[in-house]
Design a protein around this motif. Structure first.
Motif, PDB file in Angstrom:
ATOM      1  N   VAL A 131      -0.058  -0.992 -15.097  1.00  0.00           N
ATOM      2  CA  VAL A 131       0.676   0.104 -14.325  1.00  0.00           C
ATOM      3  C   VAL A 131       0.671  -0.350 -12.838  1.00  0.00           C
ATOM      4  N   ALA A 132       0.402  -1.484 -12.499  1.00  0.00           N
ATOM      5  CA  ALA A 132       0.199  -1.867 -11.235  1.00  0.00           C
ATOM      6  C   ALA A 132       1.229  -3.337 -10.960  1.00  0.00           C
ATOM      7  N   SER A 133       2.341  -3.020  -9.978  1.00  0.00           N
ATOM      8  CA  SER A 133       3.309  -4.180  -9.737  1.00  0.00           C
ATOM      9  C   SER A 133       2.714  -5.305  -8.894  1.00  0.00           C
ATOM     10  N   SER A 139       4.208   1.473 -12.395  1.00  0.00           N
ATOM     11  CA  SER A 139       4.451   2.650 -11.661  1.00  0.00           C
ATOM     12  C   SER A 139       3.930   2.596 -10.180  1.00  0.00           C
ATOM     13  N   PHE A 140       2.628   1.806  -9.970  1.00  0.00           N
ATOM     14  CA  PHE A 140       2.325   1.761  -8.591  1.00  0.00           C
ATOM     15  C   PHE A 140       2.262   0.425  -8.005  1.00  0.00           C
ATOM     16  N   GLU A 167       1.893   6.913  -0.552  1.00  0.00           N
ATOM     17  CA  GLU A 167       1.981   7.845  -1.706  1.00  0.00           C
ATOM     18  C   GLU A 167       0.656   7.494  -2.323  1.00  0.00           C
ATOM     19  N   ALA A 168      -0.103   8.621  -2.999  1.00  0.00           N
ATOM     20  CA  ALA A 168      -0.989   8.306  -3.633  1.00  0.00           C
ATOM     21  C   ALA A 168      -1.273   9.230  -4.899  1.00  0.00           C
ATOM     22  N   TRP A 169      -1.930   8.677  -5.918  1.00  0.00           N
ATOM     23  CA  TRP A 169      -2.302   9.570  -7.118  1.00  0.00           C
ATOM     24  C   TRP A 169      -3.437   9.047  -7.652  1.00  0.00           C
ATOM     25  N   MET A 193       0.860  -0.985  -0.132  1.00  0.00           N
ATOM     26  CA  MET A 193      -0.057   0.034  -0.084  1.00  0.00           C
ATOM     27  C   MET A 193       0.957   1.149   0.118  1.00  0.00           C
ATOM     28  N   HIS A 194       2.247   1.199  -0.443  1.00  0.00           N
ATOM     29  CA  HIS A 194       3.165   2.424  -0.032  1.00  0.00           C
ATOM     30  C   HIS A 194       2.989   3.142  -1.344  1.00  0.00           C
ATOM     31  N   LYS A 195       2.458   2.978  -2.569  1.00  0.00           N
ATOM     32  CA  LYS A 195       2.352   3.660  -3.822  1.00  0.00           C
ATOM     33  C   LYS A 195       1.144   3.189  -4.334  1.00  0.00           C
TER      34      LYS A 195
END
Length: 290
Positions: free
Chosen positions: A203-205, A175-176, A135-137, A111-113
């Motif tokens: 975009v999700a790891s 990226s997230f 961190e959130a976008w 849940m860190h990004k």
């Protein structure tokens, strides 16, 4: 609408009552003044009649306060429901915010990004940014109009972007750590889902989380087309599993079990919205993600 009509009718009733009592008082006082010729005695005799319009006014004020209180209490209740309503349709934005503590337990360091995709993403991003070490976008699929200053700040900093999710997202692969999607896929046809779901996974790891409407939820009356141009589709979990399989995605059973355990012990109960924990079965190169 019913409350508004009821309030208007009550207001009209009390207004007529006050006017009728005032007119009867004037006629009564005038008649007795002429008959008796003694104004002070007449005033004393009819001091009780003067309280009638005052009583009506008092009742009017009390009624107005009660009705206003009912309206505000009703609107407050709708905001604490797991699935709130926006423009006559169900939304899961509040559900995402309520689920954040459970997501922390289910996903831990993953849940860190976080990237949130969906309407009113500013509120979700603001909530996530308050979590320690997160961190959130956000991606807003609708045009942002008449938003609050805090949301404008997030947009100005590039933390929140407005983008059509039918097209590739403006981010690099992985990226997230986690991508959360709410109120965005219910409006898409299978044709576009087969494009957007792989894009979310790209975009999700570590994982993809989807909040979707369930068939048990009834759509609000009078709800028209969304800004996506289609009405929301309440699809079953079985239907979603089939779509995920077509896009090399599968259920993240480990995260799903941890989330359910955390939610069952939590004081806040979630609604009947579908919460789908997804992971990549095979990545875009054709190599197993495991």
């Amino acid at each position: 609408m019913f409350v508004c009509i009821q309030f208007t009718e009550i207001s009209h009733f009390f207004s007529l009552s006050v006017k009728n009592n005032m007119s009867r008082r004037q006629v009564s006082v005038t008649r007795r003044f002429v008959d008796s010729g003694n104004f002070p005695f007449s005033s004393a005799l009819h001091s009780k009649s003067r309280s009638s319009p005052i009583l009506s006014i008092a009742l009017f004020i009390v009624g107005a306060v009660l009705i206003i209180g009912y309206v505000y209490s009703g609107s407050g209740k709708s905001r604490i429901d797991g699935v709130s309503r926006l423009q006559g349709e169900y939304t899961c934005t509040l559900e995402v915010q309520r689920a954040i503590p459970f997501l922390q337990k289910a996903y831990g360091d993953n849940m860190h990004k976080v990237l949130h995709v969906g309407p009113d993403t500013c509120s979700v991003v603001s909530k996530l940014l308050k979590e320690e070490g997160t961190e959130a976008w956000g991606v807003e699929p609708y045009d942002i109009e008449d938003v609050e200053a805090d949301c404008k700040t997030l947009v100005g900093k590039g933390i929140v972007r407005v983008a059509d999710i039918k097209f590739p997202l403006p981010y690099r692969s992985k990226s997230f750590s986690l991508v959360i999607v709410s109120d965005a896929v219910d409006y898409l046809s299978p044709k576009y889902l087969n494009k957007t779901l792989p894009e979310f996974a790209r975009v999700a790891s570590d994982g993809l989380l989807i909040f979707a409407g369930s068939p048990g939820q009834q759509k609000a009356k009078g709800a028209g087309l969304s800004k996506f141009g289609r009405p929301a589709k309440m699809r079953s979990s079985t239907w979603w599993v089939g779509v995920f399989g077509q896009n090399s995605l599968e259920e993240n059973e480990a995260a799903s079990k941890k989330f359910e355990q955390a939610a069952s012990k939590g004081a806040v109960k979630l609604s009947s919205a579908l919460i789908l924990h997804i992971q990549r079965d095979v990545d875009i190169t054709g190599v197993s993600s495991s």
